[in-house]
Design a protein around this motif. Sequence first.
Motif, short mmCIF file in Angstrom:
data_model
loop_
_atom_site.label_atom_id
_atom_site.label_comp_id
_atom_site.label_asym_id
_atom_site.label_seq_id
_atom_site.Cartn_x
_atom_site.Cartn_y
_atom_site.Cartn_z
N ASN A 74 0.74 -1.19 -0.11
CA ASN A 74 -0.14 -0.46 -0.38
C ASN A 74 1.15 1.25 0.29
O ASN A 74 0.31 2.78 -0.55
N GLN A 75 1.90 1.21 0.82
CA GLN A 75 2.70 2.55 1.08
C GLN A 75 3.21 2.61 -0.87
O GLN A 75 2.79 3.75 -1.07
N ILE A 76 3.99 1.42 -1.68
CA ILE A 76 4.34 1.41 -2.71
C ILE A 76 3.29 2.45 -3.32
O ILE A 76 3.63 3.62 -3.98
N ILE A 77 2.23 1.63 -4.02
CA ILE A 77 0.80 2.18 -4.40
C ILE A 77 0.51 3.71 -4.19
O ILE A 77 0.50 5.22 -5.33
N GLU A 78 0.60 4.34 -3.23
CA GLU A 78 0.18 5.87 -2.75
C GLU A 78 1.56 5.96 -2.48
O GLU A 78 0.80 7.91 -3.36
N ALA A 79 2.25 5.84 -2.92
CA ALA A 79 4.20 6.67 -2.77
C ALA A 79 3.49 7.26 -4.28
O ALA A 79 4.40 8.07 -4.90
N ARG A 80 3.41 6.15 -5.65
CA ARG A 80 3.09 5.68 -6.66
C ARG A 80 2.52 6.36 -7.22
O ARG A 80 2.81 7.17 -8.00
N ALA A 81 1.64 7.27 -6.64
CA ALA A 81 0.10 7.78 -6.56
C ALA A 81 0.55 9.23 -6.51
O ALA A 81 0.34 10.25 -7.69
N LYS A 82 0.96 9.51 -5.89
CA LYS A 82 1.26 11.14 -5.35
C LYS A 82 2.64 11.43 -6.26
O LYS A 82 2.81 12.54 -6.54
N ALA A 83 4.10 10.71 -6.70
CA ALA A 83 4.58 10.96 -7.79
C ALA A 83 4.23 10.73 -9.12
O ALA A 83 4.47 12.14 -10.16
N THR A 84 3.27 10.18 -9.32
CA THR A 84 1.95 10.36 -11.18
C THR A 84 1.32 11.71 -10.94
O THR A 84 1.17 12.39 -11.84
N SER A 85 1.09 12.26 -9.68
CA SER A 85 0.03 13.13 -9.94
C SER A 85 0.73 14.57 -9.48
O SER A 85 0.08 15.21 -10.26
N ILE A 86 1.76 14.88 -9.57
CA ILE A 86 2.90 15.81 -9.28
C ILE A 86 2.54 16.24 -10.81
O ILE A 86 3.11 16.25 -11.10
N SER A 87 1.79 17.69 -10.46
CA SER A 87 2.63 18.32 -11.94
C SER A 87 3.86 19.85 -11.66
O SER A 87 3.05 20.41 -11.02
#
Length: 200
Positions: A74-87
Amino acid sequence: MKKNFLITIYSIIIFTFFIILWITNIYNQLVKLNESIKTQWGQIENVYQRRADLIPNLVNTVKGSANFEKNTLNQIIEARAKATSISINKNDLNQNQINKFQQTQDQLNNSVSRLLLIVENYPNLKSTQNFYELQNQLEGTENRINVERNRFNDKVNNFNTYRNQFPKIIIANFFSQFQEKGYFKSQIGAKKSPIIDFSN
């Protein structure tokens, strides 16, 4: 008297022409260097996106092959979501924006590193072909990220060096797109990029 007046007028016109030509040359060089940075930023976004695209495959392979704590995945999935959402606006690549981008990417990198360390306890998983291929792709992507970041820093250095020279800095400060650009910096306490080694 009239001849002297005409010579003065022509001299002023010629001088003005050369000043405009000189300013245009500086402006065009700033545009060229700035566009080069934007292009390189696109390359950085590509390699980070490649890593983000590999992570769901890695997570699914690990899920299917091992009994993991859901918390780690879950931590990886959350970190990925944050990393891909930053613009990040490529027209405003100042140090603050670069640091913000890098911080979210470092969080993702740390989560993936933790996952790969935990995987060490699962020898069956390490030997599966899918995991082996994903691990190699991830390692190659980390190397690409490092190369593209170094290229970006070189282009930023060229731009900042050029724009900060006097009197070019005066002209650069008239245009918002020619503000000083930010660099990628290594993580605090990190002397080199993380190495993922499954040979032990």
